[in-house]
Design a protein around this motif. Structure first.
Motif, PDB file in Angstrom:
ATOM      1  N   PRO A  47       1.788  23.854  11.635  1.00 24.12           N
ATOM      2  CA  PRO A  47       0.385  23.564  11.311  1.00 24.12           C
ATOM      3  C   PRO A  47       0.009  23.920   9.876  1.00 24.12           C
ATOM      4  O   PRO A  47      -0.720  23.172   9.219  1.00 24.12           O
ATOM      5  N   SER A  48       0.513  25.066   9.387  1.00 27.94           N
ATOM      6  CA  SER A  48       0.189  25.462   8.008  1.00 27.94           C
ATOM      7  C   SER A  48       0.783  24.483   7.000  1.00 27.94           C
ATOM      8  O   SER A  48       0.131  24.095   6.025  1.00 27.94           O
ATOM      9  N   LEU A  49       2.040  24.085   7.240  1.00 23.56           N
ATOM     10  CA  LEU A  49       2.671  23.136   6.324  1.00 23.56           C
ATOM     11  C   LEU A  49       1.934  21.800   6.313  1.00 23.56           C
ATOM     12  O   LEU A  49       1.734  21.191   5.250  1.00 23.56           O
ATOM     13  N   SER A  50       1.526  21.330   7.492  1.00 27.96           N
ATOM     14  CA  SER A  50       0.775  20.074   7.549  1.00 27.96           C
ATOM     15  C   SER A  50      -0.565  20.200   6.836  1.00 27.96           C
ATOM     16  O   SER A  50      -1.022  19.267   6.157  1.00 27.96           O
ATOM     17  N   HIS A  51      -1.200  21.362   6.990  1.00 23.39           N
ATOM     18  CA  HIS A  51      -2.488  21.583   6.316  1.00 23.39           C
ATOM     19  C   HIS A  51      -2.336  21.479   4.802  1.00 23.39           C
ATOM     20  O   HIS A  51      -3.113  20.778   4.128  1.00 23.39           O
ATOM     21  N   TYR A  52      -1.320  22.169   4.266  1.00 23.16           N
ATOM     22  CA  TYR A  52      -1.109  22.121   2.821  1.00 23.16           C
ATOM     23  C   TYR A  52      -0.693  20.719   2.373  1.00 23.16           C
ATOM     24  O   TYR A  52      -1.079  20.263   1.287  1.00 23.16           O
ATOM     25  N   TRP A  56      -2.548  18.467  -0.452  1.00 23.29           N
ATOM     26  CA  TRP A  56      -1.869  17.973  -1.639  1.00 23.29           C
ATOM     27  C   TRP A  56      -1.880  16.449  -1.717  1.00 23.29           C
ATOM     28  O   TRP A  56      -1.938  15.884  -2.798  1.00 23.29           O
ATOM     29  N   THR A  57      -1.792  15.793  -0.572  1.00 24.10           N
ATOM     30  CA  THR A  57      -1.737  14.328  -0.547  1.00 24.10           C
ATOM     31  C   THR A  57      -2.903  13.800   0.296  1.00 24.10           C
ATOM     32  O   THR A  57      -4.042  13.813  -0.149  1.00 24.10           O
ATOM     33  N   ASN A  58      -2.611  13.317   1.474  1.00 28.57           N
ATOM     34  CA  ASN A  58      -3.634  12.889   2.422  1.00 28.57           C
ATOM     35  C   ASN A  58      -3.016  12.876   3.817  1.00 28.57           C
ATOM     36  O   ASN A  58      -1.807  13.044   3.981  1.00 28.57           O
ATOM     37  N   TRP A  59      -3.860  12.650   4.816  1.00 26.89           N
ATOM     38  CA  TRP A  59      -3.378  12.747   6.192  1.00 26.89           C
ATOM     39  C   TRP A  59      -2.397  11.638   6.524  1.00 26.89           C
ATOM     40  O   TRP A  59      -1.487  11.828   7.328  1.00 26.89           O
ATOM     41  N   ARG A  60      -2.536  10.468   5.902  1.00 27.82           N
ATOM     42  CA  ARG A  60      -1.600   9.368   6.175  1.00 27.82           C
ATOM     43  C   ARG A  60      -0.177   9.731   5.729  1.00 27.82           C
ATOM     44  O   ARG A  60       0.793   9.484   6.444  1.00 27.82           O
ATOM     45  N   PHE A  61      -0.082  10.318   4.535  1.00 28.89           N
ATOM     46  CA  PHE A  61       1.244  10.693   4.037  1.00 28.89           C
ATOM     47  C   PHE A  61       1.870  11.760   4.934  1.00 28.89           C
ATOM     48  O   PHE A  61       3.082  11.741   5.179  1.00 28.89           O
ATOM     49  N   ASN A  62       1.043  12.684   5.424  1.00 25.30           N
ATOM     50  CA  ASN A  62       1.557  13.725   6.315  1.00 25.30           C
ATOM     51  C   ASN A  62       2.186  13.121   7.564  1.00 25.30           C
ATOM     52  O   ASN A  62       3.305  13.482   7.956  1.00 25.30           O
ATOM     53  N   TRP A  63       1.481  12.159   8.176  1.00 25.73           N
ATOM     54  CA  TRP A  63       2.019  11.549   9.386  1.00 25.73           C
ATOM     55  C   TRP A  63       3.224  10.661   9.086  1.00 25.73           C
ATOM     56  O   TRP A  63       4.161  10.579   9.891  1.00 25.73           O
ATOM     57  N   MET A  64       3.214   9.999   7.945  1.00 29.88           N
ATOM     58  CA  MET A  64       4.374   9.194   7.563  1.00 29.88           C
ATOM     59  C   MET A  64       5.607  10.074   7.343  1.00 29.88           C
ATOM     60  O   MET A  64       6.718   9.726   7.747  1.00 29.88           O
ATOM     61  N   LEU A  65       5.399  11.250   6.717  1.00 27.31           N
ATOM     62  CA  LEU A  65       6.509  12.182   6.506  1.00 27.31           C
ATOM     63  C   LEU A  65       7.056  12.679   7.841  1.00 27.31           C
ATOM     64  O   LEU A  65       8.283  12.755   8.030  1.00 27.31           O
ATOM     65  N   LEU A  66       6.169  12.991   8.778  1.00 28.71           N
ATOM     66  CA  LEU A  66       6.613  13.421  10.101  1.00 28.71           C
ATOM     67  C   LEU A  66       7.399  12.312  10.796  1.00 28.71           C
ATOM     68  O   LEU A  66       8.398  12.581  11.485  1.00 28.71           O
ATOM     69  N   ALA A  67       6.968  11.060  10.629  1.00 27.48           N
ATOM     70  CA  ALA A  67       7.679   9.935  11.238  1.00 27.48           C
ATOM     71  C   ALA A  67       9.076   9.788  10.649  1.00 27.48           C
ATOM     72  O   ALA A  67      10.047   9.517  11.370  1.00 27.48           O
ATOM     73  N   VAL A  68       9.188   9.998   9.334  1.00 28.00           N
ATOM     74  CA  VAL A  68      10.506   9.915   8.688  1.00 28.00           C
ATOM     75  C   VAL A  68      11.421  11.025   9.205  1.00 28.00           C
ATOM     76  O   VAL A  68      12.606  10.795   9.499  1.00 28.00           O
ATOM     77  N   ILE A  69      10.872  12.236   9.331  1.00 29.06           N
ATOM     78  CA  ILE A  69      11.667  13.354   9.864  1.00 29.06           C
ATOM     79  C   ILE A  69      12.140  13.044  11.279  1.00 29.06           C
ATOM     80  O   ILE A  69      13.304  13.290  11.634  1.00 29.06           O
TER      81      ILE A  69
END
Length: 310
Positions: A47-52, A56-69
């Motif tokens: 949760p902390s990493l997603s918050h940061y 730094w970017t936006n919520w779309r990039f966060n979810w896209m990064l999670l999808a790539v992982i």
């Protein structure tokens, strides 16, 4: 979110118990504990990493990064998750050697999970998982409000919850080797007793020292219970049926979601959350006593090839 929840369920504890029991038949306990400890680190840091990341970017990039992982993990899993093969390089075991998934009933019949789900031992384990989850959910939901009623600041409640999570994480890692060295049944009874004492102390914690000690006791019981229930299912019912029963137990434990509701209703009626904590402590204590003395004549016998105490 429905797809994410379905994916988490399919890739979670049930699948892990199945695979760990297949890959590490002689050290199932410690590997389950290690798996849960590493997963707990992700729960704390994620949760902390997603918050940061969203800052730094936006919520779309966060979810896209999670999808790539997730996609990378799919490729890694597809490449490396295979059936355990014997030393001769053949397919999965086809000889008469026995493993933890080859457990049989007393009368020699090979049971299904539909038969095993009615055994007293499974019902007690399912109850232990349910009350453990109910305690954890309720404490995390109302800890700050409860301690505020007792005259403590929200900071104390937040620090207590953080310490509790850390202790639980540490004891998940320790519980695996302990369940191999000592009886997983006794470890489960001990963990529920610790959690019962911790929740009683938390109910009457009028100073930070009591919050600290209750968090230590509760966190230790919480962490050991999670591991011991899984190990005991594998030890007594085998890898295959044990994993199936774990899924059934998790389904049953969904009723734990009513714990915070019951605590809130109690607070509305009598002005305190403590009665629900006391009720949880009594239930945990009774379950600890039952699991300690229960000798289910219909329980499955684990393989004699492995000598972990049950």
């Amino acid at each position: 979110m429905c797809l994410a929840g379905a994916g988490f369920s399919l890739a979670g504890n049930v699948t892990a118990v199945w695979l760990i029991g297949e890959w590490f038949p002689e050290h199932t306990g410690r590997m389950i504990g290690l798996y849960l400890m590493l997963g707990g680190i992700g729960d704390i840091m994620g949760p902390s990493l997603s918050h940061y990341m969203m800052e730094w970017t936006n919520w779309r990039f966060n979810w896209m990064l999670l999808a790539v992982i997730c996609g990378v993990l799919i490729l890694v899993g597809g490449a490396f998750i295979t059936e355990r093969r014997d030393v001769s390089g053949g397919e999965a075991r086809t000889d008469n050697s026995r493993g933890p998934d080859d457990a049989k009933e007393v009368d020699g019949a090979i049971p299904s999970w539909r038969v095993a789900i009615g055994r007293p031992l499974f019902l007690i384990i399912a109850a232990a998982i349910t009350f453990n989850l109910a305690c954890v959910t309720t404490v995390h939901s109302i800890a700050v409000s409860h301690l505020k009623l007792l005259g403590l600041s929200p900071v104390v409640g937040a620090l207590g919850l953080s310490f509790m999570a850390f202790v639980s994480l540490a004891f998940k890692g320790l519980a695996g080797p302990l369940c191999e060295r000592f009886s997983s049944r006794h470890m489960l009874a001990l963990s529920m007793a610790l959690q019962a004492v911790g929740v009683v102390m938390f109910a009457v914690a009028t100073n930070p020292a009591l919050v600290l000690v209750s968090s230590l006791m509760f966190g230790a019981g919480w962490g050991i219970t999670v591991v011991a229930t899984m190990v005991l299912l594998v030890d007594c019912f085998g890898r295959v049926i044990g994993a199936q029963l774990l899924g059934a137990a998790h389904q049953i434990s969904s009723i734990a979601a009513f714990g915070p509701l019951a605590a809130g209703m109690a607070a509305d009626k009598i002005g305190s959350f403590a009665p629900v904590f006391f009720a949880f402590a009594v239930a945990l204590g009774v379950l600890a006593l039952i699991i300690q003395v229960l000798r289910d004549p219909g329980m499955l016998k684990p393989s004699q090839a492995f000598t972990r105490p049950v």
